[in-house]
Design a protein around this motif. Structure first.
Motif, PDB file in Angstrom:
ATOM      1  N   GLY A   1       0.809  -1.164  -0.046  1.00  0.00           N
ATOM      2  CA  GLY A   1      -0.060   0.256   0.091  1.00  0.00           C
ATOM      3  C   GLY A   1       0.997   1.223   0.024  1.00  0.00           C
ATOM      4  N   PRO A   2       0.217   2.174  -0.166  1.00  0.00           N
ATOM      5  CA  PRO A   2       0.928   3.732  -0.225  1.00  0.00           C
ATOM      6  C   PRO A   2       1.719   3.966   1.132  1.00  0.00           C
ATOM      7  CG  PRO A   2      -1.184   3.894  -0.345  1.00  0.00           C
ATOM      8  CD  PRO A   2      -1.189   2.616  -0.475  1.00  0.00           C
ATOM      9  N   ALA A   3       3.036   4.597   0.940  1.00  0.00           N
ATOM     10  CA  ALA A   3       3.765   5.003   2.091  1.00  0.00           C
ATOM     11  C   ALA A   3       2.779   6.030   3.066  1.00  0.00           C
ATOM     12  CB  ALA A   3       5.048   5.350   1.837  1.00  0.00           C
ATOM     13  N   VAL A   4       2.354   7.061   2.427  1.00  0.00           N
ATOM     14  CA  VAL A   4       1.350   8.201   3.069  1.00  0.00           C
ATOM     15  C   VAL A   4      -0.036   7.865   2.745  1.00  0.00           C
ATOM     16  CG1 VAL A   4       0.890  10.485   2.863  1.00  0.00           C
ATOM     17  CG2 VAL A   4       3.208   9.712   2.494  1.00  0.00           C
ATOM     18  N   VAL A   5      -0.627   7.531   3.907  1.00  0.00           N
ATOM     19  CA  VAL A   5      -2.018   7.508   3.880  1.00  0.00           C
ATOM     20  C   VAL A   5      -2.646   8.904   4.050  1.00  0.00           C
ATOM     21  CG1 VAL A   5      -4.204   6.619   5.248  1.00  0.00           C
ATOM     22  CG2 VAL A   5      -1.884   5.293   4.995  1.00  0.00           C
ATOM     23  N   ALA A   6      -3.545   8.959   2.911  1.00  0.00           N
ATOM     24  CA  ALA A   6      -4.443  10.549   2.642  1.00  0.00           C
ATOM     25  C   ALA A   6      -5.475  10.431   3.816  1.00  0.00           C
ATOM     26  CB  ALA A   6      -5.018  10.570   1.465  1.00  0.00           C
ATOM     27  N   PRO A   7      -5.555  11.618   4.256  1.00  0.00           N
ATOM     28  CA  PRO A   7      -6.794  11.944   5.333  1.00  0.00           C
ATOM     29  C   PRO A   7      -8.125  11.348   4.788  1.00  0.00           C
ATOM     30  CG  PRO A   7      -5.921  14.030   4.617  1.00  0.00           C
ATOM     31  CD  PRO A   7      -5.133  12.817   4.115  1.00  0.00           C
ATOM     32  N   GLY A   8      -8.955  11.221   5.681  1.00  0.00           N
ATOM     33  CA  GLY A   8     -10.561  10.926   5.494  1.00  0.00           C
ATOM     34  C   GLY A   8     -11.049  12.219   5.024  1.00  0.00           C
TER      35      GLY A   8
ATOM     36  N   ALA B   1     -22.442  13.707   1.211  1.00  0.00           N
ATOM     37  CA  ALA B   1     -22.027  14.262   2.705  1.00  0.00           C
ATOM     38  C   ALA B   1     -21.512  12.804   3.320  1.00  0.00           C
ATOM     39  CB  ALA B   1     -22.991  14.691   3.729  1.00  0.00           C
ATOM     40  N   GLU B   2     -21.330  11.916   2.590  1.00  0.00           N
ATOM     41  CA  GLU B   2     -20.607  10.422   3.077  1.00  0.00           C
ATOM     42  C   GLU B   2     -19.150  10.837   3.640  1.00  0.00           C
ATOM     43  OE1 GLU B   2     -20.813   6.521   4.007  1.00  0.00           O
ATOM     44  OE2 GLU B   2     -22.375   7.741   3.118  1.00  0.00           O
ATOM     45  N   GLN B   3     -18.850  10.198   4.710  1.00  0.00           N
ATOM     46  CA  GLN B   3     -17.559  10.322   5.313  1.00  0.00           C
ATOM     47  C   GLN B   3     -16.985   9.119   4.647  1.00  0.00           C
ATOM     48  OE1 GLN B   3     -16.415  12.563   7.262  1.00  0.00           O
ATOM     49  NE2 GLN B   3     -14.497  11.599   7.209  1.00  0.00           N
ATOM     50  N   LEU B   4     -15.623   9.360   4.208  1.00  0.00           N
ATOM     51  CA  LEU B   4     -15.181   8.532   3.256  1.00  0.00           C
ATOM     52  C   LEU B   4     -13.421   8.402   4.024  1.00  0.00           C
ATOM     53  CD1 LEU B   4     -16.329   9.775   0.317  1.00  0.00           C
ATOM     54  CD2 LEU B   4     -16.551   7.250   0.636  1.00  0.00           C
ATOM     55  N   GLU B   5     -12.986   7.178   3.928  1.00  0.00           N
ATOM     56  CA  GLU B   5     -11.613   7.087   4.199  1.00  0.00           C
ATOM     57  C   GLU B   5     -10.636   7.502   3.117  1.00  0.00           C
ATOM     58  OE1 GLU B   5     -10.590   3.023   5.294  1.00  0.00           O
ATOM     59  OE2 GLU B   5     -12.492   2.778   6.252  1.00  0.00           O
ATOM     60  N   GLY B   6      -9.600   7.763   3.431  1.00  0.00           N
ATOM     61  CA  GLY B   6      -8.548   8.564   2.719  1.00  0.00           C
ATOM     62  C   GLY B   6      -8.190   7.592   1.386  1.00  0.00           C
TER      63      GLY B   6
ATOM     64  N   ARG C   1     -13.059  13.176  -5.179  1.00  0.00           N
ATOM     65  CA  ARG C   1     -12.624  13.912  -4.320  1.00  0.00           C
ATOM     66  C   ARG C   1     -12.150  15.200  -4.388  1.00  0.00           C
ATOM     67  NH1 ARG C   1      -8.330  11.176  -0.123  1.00  0.00           N
ATOM     68  NH2 ARG C   1      -7.955   9.821  -2.000  1.00  0.00           N
ATOM     69  N   PRO C   2     -12.606  16.147  -3.914  1.00  0.00           N
ATOM     70  CA  PRO C   2     -12.253  17.647  -4.256  1.00  0.00           C
ATOM     71  C   PRO C   2     -10.658  17.794  -3.841  1.00  0.00           C
ATOM     72  CG  PRO C   2     -13.907  17.583  -2.379  1.00  0.00           C
ATOM     73  CD  PRO C   2     -13.564  15.938  -2.676  1.00  0.00           C
ATOM     74  N   ALA C   3     -10.255  18.773  -4.645  1.00  0.00           N
ATOM     75  CA  ALA C   3      -8.698  19.026  -4.637  1.00  0.00           C
ATOM     76  C   ALA C   3      -8.188  19.592  -3.152  1.00  0.00           C
ATOM     77  CB  ALA C   3      -8.165  20.211  -5.510  1.00  0.00           C
ATOM     78  N   GLU C   4      -9.246  20.036  -2.302  1.00  0.00           N
ATOM     79  CA  GLU C   4      -8.433  20.286  -0.921  1.00  0.00           C
ATOM     80  C   GLU C   4      -8.389  19.091   0.091  1.00  0.00           C
ATOM     81  OE1 GLU C   4     -13.059  21.334  -0.727  1.00  0.00           O
ATOM     82  OE2 GLU C   4     -11.400  21.469  -2.428  1.00  0.00           O
ATOM     83  N   PHE C   5      -8.968  17.997  -0.592  1.00  0.00           N
ATOM     84  CA  PHE C   5      -8.526  16.676   0.235  1.00  0.00           C
ATOM     85  C   PHE C   5      -7.865  15.644  -0.568  1.00  0.00           C
ATOM     86  CE2 PHE C   5     -13.075  18.149   1.438  1.00  0.00           C
ATOM     87  CZ  PHE C   5     -12.724  18.300   2.805  1.00  0.00           C
ATOM     88  N   ALA C   6      -7.103  16.131  -1.504  1.00  0.00           N
ATOM     89  CA  ALA C   6      -6.187  15.390  -2.429  1.00  0.00           C
ATOM     90  C   ALA C   6      -4.979  14.884  -1.546  1.00  0.00           C
ATOM     91  CB  ALA C   6      -5.632  16.023  -3.639  1.00  0.00           C
ATOM     92  N   SER C   7      -4.644  13.758  -2.174  1.00  0.00           N
ATOM     93  CA  SER C   7      -3.501  13.029  -1.636  1.00  0.00           C
ATOM     94  C   SER C   7      -2.119  13.994  -1.298  1.00  0.00           C
ATOM     95  CB  SER C   7      -2.957  11.684  -2.143  1.00  0.00           C
ATOM     96  OG  SER C   7      -4.004  10.930  -1.989  1.00  0.00           O
ATOM     97  N   ILE C   8      -1.449  13.619  -0.567  1.00  0.00           N
ATOM     98  CA  ILE C   8      -0.068  14.558  -0.139  1.00  0.00           C
ATOM     99  C   ILE C   8       0.889  14.136  -1.252  1.00  0.00           C
ATOM    100  CG2 ILE C   8       1.702  15.463   1.427  1.00  0.00           C
ATOM    101  CD1 ILE C   8      -0.333  15.006   3.510  1.00  0.00           C
TER     102      ILE C   8
END
Length: 112
Positions: A74-81, A88-93, A105-112
Motif C-alpha cells: 500500500g502507499p507509504a502516505v495515507v491520505a486523510p479521510g 456528505a458521505e464520510q470516506l476513508e483517505g 474527491r475535491p482538490a482540497e482533500f487530495a493526497s499529499i
C-alpha cells in the motif's frame, strides 16, 4: 548490447507477478517478464529458479522497486479521510471517489 536489467520482483504466483508488472507499466516504465512457464520444471530445477520474475532496466530500478513495495504494502502516505461534498458521505483517505454517489474527491482533500 542492450541495457542491463535487474530483477525487482519474483514470486511463484503468476497472477501476483502480473499485477506487479501492470503497476510498473501503468507508471510508464518498461518491464520484462521472465520464467512465466517454468513452474512445471519445479522438482527438476531448483524451486527459486522456477518463479516468475519482473525485470526492469537498471537505471529505473529504484522507482520500479518503490512501485513494487506500494503494490504489495500500500502507499507509504495515507491520505486523510474526507466528506463528500455531493452526498456528505464520510470516506476513508484511500478513496479517490465517493462510493455512494461517485463524485471525485475535491482538490482540497487530495493526497499529499
Amino acid at each position: 548490447m542492450g541495457a542491463v536489467q535487474v530483477c525487482v520482483f519474483r514470486h511463484p504466483n503468476v497472477l501476483l507477478v502480473s499485477h506487479v508488472r501492470n503497476v510498473i507499466e501503468n507508471a510508464g516504465l518498461a518491464v520484462t517478464l521472465r520464467n512465466l512457464t517454468l513452474a512445471g520444471g519445479a522438482g527438476e530445477l531448483p524451486p527459486d529458479q522456477c518463479e516468475a520474475e519482473v525485470w526492469v532496466d537498471a537505471e529505473i530500478e529504484a522507482p520500479a522497486s518503490e512501485l513494487v513495495r506500494e503494490a504489495l504494502d500500500g502507499p507509504a502516505v495515507v491520505a486523510p479521510g474526507w466528506r463528500c461534498p455531493g452526498c456528505a458521505e464520510q470516506l476513508e483517505g484511500v478513496f479517490d471517489r465517493c462510493w455512494q454517489c461517485g463524485r471525485e474527491r475535491p482538490a482540497e482533500f487530495a493526497s499529499i
